[in-house]
Design a protein around this motif. Structure first.
Motif, PDB file in Angstrom:
ATOM      1  N   ASP A 103       4.849   2.884  -3.496  1.00  0.00           N
ATOM      2  CA  ASP A 103       4.992   3.879  -4.564  1.00  0.00           C
ATOM      3  C   ASP A 103       5.278   5.280  -3.995  1.00  0.00           C
ATOM      4  O   ASP A 103       5.662   6.172  -4.730  1.00  0.00           O
ATOM      5  CB  ASP A 103       3.724   3.916  -5.436  1.00  0.00           C
ATOM      6  CG  ASP A 103       2.480   4.229  -4.621  1.00  0.00           C
ATOM      7  OD1 ASP A 103       2.397   3.765  -3.470  1.00  0.00           O
ATOM      8  OD2 ASP A 103       1.610   4.968  -5.119  1.00  0.00           O
ATOM      9  N   LEU A 104       5.089   5.452  -2.676  1.00  0.00           N
ATOM     10  CA  LEU A 104       5.259   6.790  -2.098  1.00  0.00           C
ATOM     11  C   LEU A 104       6.491   6.950  -1.221  1.00  0.00           C
ATOM     12  O   LEU A 104       7.077   8.033  -1.151  1.00  0.00           O
ATOM     13  CB  LEU A 104       4.033   7.126  -1.224  1.00  0.00           C
ATOM     14  CG  LEU A 104       2.761   7.572  -1.937  1.00  0.00           C
ATOM     15  CD1 LEU A 104       1.696   7.924  -0.914  1.00  0.00           C
ATOM     16  CD2 LEU A 104       3.025   8.780  -2.836  1.00  0.00           C
ATOM     17  N   ARG A 143      -1.221   7.893   3.167  1.00  0.00           N
ATOM     18  CA  ARG A 143      -1.096   8.340   1.772  1.00  0.00           C
ATOM     19  C   ARG A 143      -1.621   9.766   1.618  1.00  0.00           C
ATOM     20  O   ARG A 143      -0.992  10.621   1.005  1.00  0.00           O
ATOM     21  CB  ARG A 143      -1.876   7.401   0.832  1.00  0.00           C
ATOM     22  CG  ARG A 143      -1.308   5.994   0.754  1.00  0.00           C
ATOM     23  CD  ARG A 143      -2.042   5.177  -0.312  1.00  0.00           C
ATOM     24  NE  ARG A 143      -1.803   5.734  -1.646  1.00  0.00           N
ATOM     25  CZ  ARG A 143      -0.761   5.410  -2.407  1.00  0.00           C
ATOM     26  NH1 ARG A 143       0.117   4.522  -1.980  1.00  0.00           N
ATOM     27  NH2 ARG A 143      -0.603   5.958  -3.582  1.00  0.00           N
ATOM     28  N   THR A 144      -2.797  10.005   2.212  1.00  0.00           N
ATOM     29  CA  THR A 144      -3.409  11.337   2.098  1.00  0.00           C
ATOM     30  C   THR A 144      -2.496  12.386   2.734  1.00  0.00           C
ATOM     31  O   THR A 144      -2.260  13.461   2.177  1.00  0.00           O
ATOM     32  CB  THR A 144      -4.793  11.341   2.806  1.00  0.00           C
ATOM     33  OG1 THR A 144      -5.531  10.228   2.304  1.00  0.00           O
ATOM     34  CG2 THR A 144      -5.552  12.619   2.583  1.00  0.00           C
ATOM     35  N   ILE A 199      -3.171   3.036   6.152  1.00  0.00           N
ATOM     36  CA  ILE A 199      -2.488   3.229   4.855  1.00  0.00           C
ATOM     37  C   ILE A 199      -3.106   4.421   4.115  1.00  0.00           C
ATOM     38  O   ILE A 199      -2.396   5.306   3.611  1.00  0.00           O
ATOM     39  CB  ILE A 199      -2.583   1.933   4.000  1.00  0.00           C
ATOM     40  CG1 ILE A 199      -1.753   0.820   4.642  1.00  0.00           C
ATOM     41  CG2 ILE A 199      -2.136   2.191   2.555  1.00  0.00           C
ATOM     42  CD1 ILE A 199      -1.933  -0.554   4.027  1.00  0.00           C
ATOM     43  N   GLU A 200      -4.419   4.467   4.102  1.00  0.00           N
ATOM     44  CA  GLU A 200      -5.117   5.531   3.390  1.00  0.00           C
ATOM     45  C   GLU A 200      -4.774   6.893   3.988  1.00  0.00           C
ATOM     46  O   GLU A 200      -4.466   7.855   3.286  1.00  0.00           O
ATOM     47  CB  GLU A 200      -6.641   5.275   3.475  1.00  0.00           C
ATOM     48  CG  GLU A 200      -7.427   5.682   2.250  1.00  0.00           C
ATOM     49  CD  GLU A 200      -6.651   5.592   0.933  1.00  0.00           C
ATOM     50  OE1 GLU A 200      -6.235   4.475   0.562  1.00  0.00           O
ATOM     51  OE2 GLU A 200      -6.436   6.650   0.279  1.00  0.00           O
ATOM     52  N   ILE A 240       0.621  13.020   0.532  1.00  0.00           N
ATOM     53  CA  ILE A 240       0.302  13.749  -0.706  1.00  0.00           C
ATOM     54  C   ILE A 240       0.046  15.218  -0.349  1.00  0.00           C
ATOM     55  O   ILE A 240       0.525  16.141  -1.031  1.00  0.00           O
ATOM     56  CB  ILE A 240      -0.891  13.081  -1.430  1.00  0.00           C
ATOM     57  CG1 ILE A 240      -0.392  11.739  -2.021  1.00  0.00           C
ATOM     58  CG2 ILE A 240      -1.460  13.975  -2.529  1.00  0.00           C
ATOM     59  CD1 ILE A 240      -1.462  10.776  -2.451  1.00  0.00           C
ATOM     60  N   GLY A 291       0.791  -1.231   0.000  1.00  0.00           N
ATOM     61  CA  GLY A 291       0.000   0.000   0.000  1.00  0.00           C
ATOM     62  C   GLY A 291       0.820   1.276   0.000  1.00  0.00           C
ATOM     63  O   GLY A 291       0.275   2.362  -0.222  1.00  0.00           O
ATOM     64  N   LEU A 292       2.114   1.186   0.260  1.00  0.00           N
ATOM     65  CA  LEU A 292       2.903   2.417   0.432  1.00  0.00           C
ATOM     66  C   LEU A 292       4.127   2.515  -0.472  1.00  0.00           C
ATOM     67  O   LEU A 292       4.753   3.567  -0.555  1.00  0.00           O
ATOM     68  CB  LEU A 292       3.374   2.522   1.900  1.00  0.00           C
ATOM     69  CG  LEU A 292       2.271   2.631   2.953  1.00  0.00           C
ATOM     70  CD1 LEU A 292       2.870   2.565   4.355  1.00  0.00           C
ATOM     71  CD2 LEU A 292       1.476   3.926   2.782  1.00  0.00           C
TER      72      LEU A 292
END
Ligand SMILES: Cc1ncc(COP(=O)(O)O)c(C=O)c1O
Length: 393
Positions: free
Chosen positions: A287-288, A384-385, A380-381, A388, A284-285
């Motif tokens: 890519d960031l 990510r938020t 995870i969500e 970003i 879940g992470l």
């Protein structure tokens, strides 16, 4: 930002997400822990009770070490281990700079000289090349290199084959600090058997933790086992009233052994859950942020799930997550050589740039075997938020 108590005393719910949820494990074990404690209260052998021998034998069955010797804490294990390996006043002992303070502390307390070595950015573990530079530095300054405390940070075993080669070439011993990695393995061999002597901690938040302080030493060596057992018990000789070496009271309480026996019985299952949870975070992470890779041939006990952010992002990300009710922790925000008592100790040639950078950029996310997928997806969500938003996108 205030440091939260990372151990939960309340079960998780929508509003309260624990960093480590010990209550969930307690619920799973049900009455077994209470019964185990009650048995100790009934037989009354609070020190050196039968659960100590049973635990030591089960630990050996579990990890494959010939001897498992329980003791009062991970720090006690390191200290007993150093003495058993013959560490002497002014010996140079190498230790990574990105870690909890305990290994460097026991070296300094014995009157030895901790020589600080850098770590690898991906595994977080001691960098064999920096170790070689540390040995060169020590020799150039007339120090006597004697041994290395290898730390398996966040649960993953260090590169023991490479380290052993260096140790053999320079006539050094290796001692493993497996406070965070008990349960992990390297090339099919379990932690506890990767070096001559391994020390671990049973601090409550560790992959195998008790309800207080505890630790253990693992070895295949008859001599080391005799030394450690004696020093754990005031340097006792053949009988209780004869003292043949300087020792300490380094024993584990019987109650803690009784608790550990119950927890050890579910450790394999918990390790599988930790693996699943780590994999879900990474998927879940990745890519960031830089997610923690597992090196070839290794498994991790996942004491922590630690990502690396870009410089300058961490505080803001933490703040946003905190507002969202998600706890995070920083292990470790200060490299050893920046803690006041350790500023003056020698450092490997080339310095400790990786340790310094990691101290500025690492962030650990909630990790325990009972983290439910839905809750983890929320973490995870939210992460990510937050990221970003911090990156302005
Ligand atoms: C890497 C490492 N070594 C040693 C210790 C010391 O263990 P204890 O707290 O049981 O003394 C810890 C505990 O946090 C640790 O993480």
């Amino acid at each position: 930002m205030a440091t939260a108590n990372v151990l939960s005393t309340a079960p998780s719910d929508d509003k309260h997400i624990p960093f480590i949820d010990l209550q969930a494990q307690r619920l799973r074990l049900g009455q077994r822990i209470e019964d185990a404690i009650a048995r100790v209260l009934d037989h009354g052998r609070f020190v050196a009770g039968p659960e100590i021998d049973e635990l030591e034998s089960r630990l050996s069955d579990w990890c494959g070490a010939k001897y498992s010797i329980s003791c009062a804490s991970g720090t006690t294990a390191l200290s007993l281990g150093l003495s058993a390996l013959g560490a002497k006043y002014r010996d140079a002992i190498f230790v990574p700079a990105f870690t909890f303070v305990s290994p460097a502390e026991v070296i300094a307390r014995l009157g030895c000289i901790p020589v600080l070595v850098d770590v690898q950015p991906d595994s977080f573990n001691i960098d064999p090349e920096s170790l070689v530079r540390g040995i060169q530095m020590a020799e150039e300054h007339g120090l006597t290199p004697r041994g290395v405390i290898v730390i398996d940070l966040f649960g993953q075993p260090a590169d023991y084959p490479a380290l052993q080669e260096i140790a053999t070439a320079h006539d050094l011993w290796l001692m493993a600090d497996a406070a965070q990695s008990f349960g992990a393995s390297l090339q099919g061999k379990k932690v506890g058997t990767l070096t001559k002597l391994t020390a671990t901690s049973f601090f409550p938040s560790k992959p195998l933790g008790c309800y207080g302080d505890g630790g253990a030493i693992f070895t295949d060596s008859d001599e080391i086992a005799t030394e450690v057992r004696s020093r754990r018990q005031h340097g006792q000789g053949e009988d209780r009233m004869t003292h043949v070496r300087i020792g300490m009271n380094g024993r584990l309480d019987t109650v803690q052994a009784a608790i550990l026996l119950e927890k050890l019985a579910i450790l394999s299952d918990e390790l599988k859950a930790r693996d699943r949870i780590a994999a879900r975070y990474s998927a879940g992470l990745k890519d960031l942020v830089r997610v923690p890779p597992i090196m070839p041939g290794r498994t991790s006990a996942w004491a922590q799930y630690t990502v690396r952010l870009r410089q300058g992002e961490r505080d803001q990300v933490r703040e946003i997550l905190e507002k969202d009710g998600i706890p995070t922790a920083i292990y470790y925000h200060t490299a050893l050589h920046h803690h006041a008592p350790y500023t003056g100790y020698p450092r490997a040639h080339g310095g400790l740039p990786v340790s310094e950078k990691l101290a500025r950029t690492v962030l650990s996310l909630p990790m325990h075997p009972y983290l439910e997928p839905a809750l983890q997806d929320r973490i995870i969500e939210s992460f990510r938020t937050a990221l970003i938003e911090v990156r302005g996108g």
